[in-house]
Scaffold this motif. Sequence first.
Motif, PDB file in Angstrom:
ATOM      1  N   HIS A 137       0.826  -1.206   0.000  1.00 14.90           N
ATOM      2  CA  HIS A 137       0.000   0.000   0.000  1.00 14.90           C
ATOM      3  C   HIS A 137       0.863   1.260   0.000  1.00 14.90           C
ATOM      4  O   HIS A 137       0.591   2.220  -0.720  1.00 14.90           O
ATOM      5  CB  HIS A 137      -0.929   0.016   1.219  1.00 14.90           C
ATOM      6  CG  HIS A 137      -2.152  -0.828   1.057  1.00 14.90           C
ATOM      7  ND1 HIS A 137      -2.116  -2.202   1.159  1.00 14.90           N
ATOM      8  CD2 HIS A 137      -3.446  -0.500   0.783  1.00 14.90           C
ATOM      9  CE1 HIS A 137      -3.332  -2.687   0.967  1.00 14.90           C
ATOM     10  NE2 HIS A 137      -4.159  -1.687   0.734  1.00 14.90           N
ATOM     11  N   LYS A 167      -6.078  -4.627  -3.401  1.00 18.76           N
ATOM     12  CA  LYS A 167      -7.481  -4.693  -3.807  1.00 18.76           C
ATOM     13  C   LYS A 167      -7.891  -3.362  -4.437  1.00 18.76           C
ATOM     14  O   LYS A 167      -7.324  -2.314  -4.142  1.00 18.76           O
ATOM     15  CB  LYS A 167      -8.381  -4.972  -2.591  1.00 18.76           C
ATOM     16  CG  LYS A 167      -7.981  -6.200  -1.785  1.00 18.76           C
ATOM     17  CD  LYS A 167      -8.098  -7.477  -2.604  1.00 18.76           C
ATOM     18  CE  LYS A 167      -7.769  -8.697  -1.740  1.00 18.76           C
ATOM     19  NZ  LYS A 167      -7.821  -9.950  -2.524  1.00 18.76           N
ATOM     20  N   TRP A 168      -8.898  -3.424  -5.302  1.00 20.60           N
ATOM     21  CA  TRP A 168      -9.364  -2.207  -5.964  1.00 20.60           C
ATOM     22  C   TRP A 168      -9.897  -1.175  -4.964  1.00 20.60           C
ATOM     23  O   TRP A 168      -9.827   0.027  -5.204  1.00 20.60           O
ATOM     24  CB  TRP A 168     -10.444  -2.549  -6.993  1.00 20.60           C
ATOM     25  CG  TRP A 168      -9.919  -3.284  -8.187  1.00 20.60           C
ATOM     26  CD1 TRP A 168     -10.213  -4.556  -8.559  1.00 20.60           C
ATOM     27  CD2 TRP A 168      -8.992  -2.793  -9.163  1.00 20.60           C
ATOM     28  NE1 TRP A 168      -9.537  -4.901  -9.700  1.00 20.60           N
ATOM     29  CE2 TRP A 168      -8.766  -3.831 -10.107  1.00 20.60           C
ATOM     30  CE3 TRP A 168      -8.312  -1.579  -9.338  1.00 20.60           C
ATOM     31  CZ2 TRP A 168      -7.914  -3.700 -11.198  1.00 20.60           C
ATOM     32  CZ3 TRP A 168      -7.452  -1.440 -10.420  1.00 20.60           C
ATOM     33  CH2 TRP A 168      -7.269  -2.488 -11.335  1.00 20.60           C
ATOM     34  N   GLN A 169     -10.419  -1.638  -3.823  1.00 26.34           N
ATOM     35  CA  GLN A 169     -10.946  -0.718  -2.822  1.00 26.34           C
ATOM     36  C   GLN A 169      -9.862   0.203  -2.265  1.00 26.34           C
ATOM     37  O   GLN A 169     -10.159   1.273  -1.731  1.00 26.34           O
ATOM     38  CB  GLN A 169     -11.576  -1.489  -1.655  1.00 26.34           C
ATOM     39  CG  GLN A 169     -12.703  -2.431  -2.037  1.00 26.34           C
ATOM     40  CD  GLN A 169     -12.204  -3.831  -2.326  1.00 26.34           C
ATOM     41  OE1 GLN A 169     -11.423  -4.033  -3.260  1.00 26.34           O
ATOM     42  NE2 GLN A 169     -12.659  -4.800  -1.532  1.00 26.34           N
ATOM     43  N   ALA A 170      -8.602  -0.197  -2.412  1.00 26.91           N
ATOM     44  CA  ALA A 170      -7.498   0.600  -1.889  1.00 26.91           C
ATOM     45  C   ALA A 170      -7.336   1.924  -2.624  1.00 26.91           C
ATOM     46  O   ALA A 170      -6.592   2.796  -2.178  1.00 26.91           O
ATOM     47  CB  ALA A 170      -6.194  -0.197  -1.968  1.00 26.91           C
ATOM     48  N   PHE A 188      -9.156   4.313  -2.611  1.00 25.14           N
ATOM     49  CA  PHE A 188      -9.546   5.393  -1.718  1.00 25.14           C
ATOM     50  C   PHE A 188      -8.605   5.513  -0.514  1.00 25.14           C
ATOM     51  O   PHE A 188      -8.266   6.619  -0.094  1.00 25.14           O
ATOM     52  CB  PHE A 188     -10.983   5.200  -1.244  1.00 25.14           C
ATOM     53  CG  PHE A 188     -11.992   5.260  -2.365  1.00 25.14           C
ATOM     54  CD1 PHE A 188     -12.311   6.471  -2.960  1.00 25.14           C
ATOM     55  CD2 PHE A 188     -12.597   4.107  -2.834  1.00 25.14           C
ATOM     56  CE1 PHE A 188     -13.232   6.538  -4.007  1.00 25.14           C
ATOM     57  CE2 PHE A 188     -13.518   4.158  -3.878  1.00 25.14           C
ATOM     58  CZ  PHE A 188     -13.829   5.376  -4.468  1.00 25.14           C
ATOM     59  N   THR A 189      -8.176   4.397   0.037  1.00 24.58           N
ATOM     60  CA  THR A 189      -7.281   4.454   1.200  1.00 24.58           C
ATOM     61  C   THR A 189      -5.912   5.020   0.832  1.00 24.58           C
ATOM     62  O   THR A 189      -5.224   5.576   1.692  1.00 24.58           O
ATOM     63  CB  THR A 189      -7.110   3.059   1.830  1.00 24.58           C
ATOM     64  OG1 THR A 189      -6.577   2.150   0.859  1.00 24.58           O
ATOM     65  CG2 THR A 189      -8.442   2.526   2.332  1.00 24.58           C
ATOM     66  N   THR A 246      -5.471   4.182  -9.149  1.00 23.73           N
ATOM     67  CA  THR A 246      -6.013   3.060  -9.915  1.00 23.73           C
ATOM     68  C   THR A 246      -4.933   2.415 -10.778  1.00 23.73           C
ATOM     69  O   THR A 246      -4.837   1.185 -10.858  1.00 23.73           O
ATOM     70  CB  THR A 246      -7.173   3.543 -10.807  1.00 23.73           C
ATOM     71  OG1 THR A 246      -8.190   4.129  -9.985  1.00 23.73           O
ATOM     72  CG2 THR A 246      -7.763   2.392 -11.607  1.00 23.73           C
TER      73      THR A 246
END
Length: 213
Positions: free
Chosen positions: A80, A139-142, A144-145, A198
Amino acid sequence: MIAGARKTVAAAGFAIGLIALVLQFLVIIPLSLEAGRGLVGSVVYYFSFFTILTNIGLVLVYLGALVRGQRWLAFFRKPHTRAMAAASITLVGGFYHFVLSGQWQQAGLLHWCNIALHYVTPILYLSWYAMWNRTGTLKWQAVFTLLAYPLLYLFYVLVRGPIAGEYPYAVLDVGDYGYGQVAVNVAGLLVLLLVFNTIAIAVDRSLLASKRS
């Protein structure tokens, strides 16, 4: 052989980034003192630039790749963190090239430091990230994080600005543009970062795709 190349590029990135940051500091502090800031204010001013903070992050990511057994570097080894650094340094290089480079007329050592911190370190890090740091774990949700660091930076700048009476970047200057226009500018920057996040995630996940094929 791959591990050796990865470490060689990491060592080069660490050295170039660190040298450029130190030289930039040695140039900026005297100029800031001449502009009327005190020593403490000048140091704070230096560390108020997204370029500086992001390049410090790259140096620490490289250090984490080169040195083992240091717990304080564990954060900079995380996928991350490396992806967030990739997105942020992309913004640094792109924003400088398309917005700032035509506005700033610099010469001498300051010019070369800016070249190093806005062109050389982004290209080197993005190459290093894409070639040797794909984990297939993001993960794709990352998407935003990964905004955590830029959002913290924006909060700091917008809180410090009215107190210090200065902003590191004109697009964030509430005194000149007002809160409405600055809000639009910030929204535009965050959209760009979402795109870069992304892409960084896609690069990481490309390893997973290659394993499945």
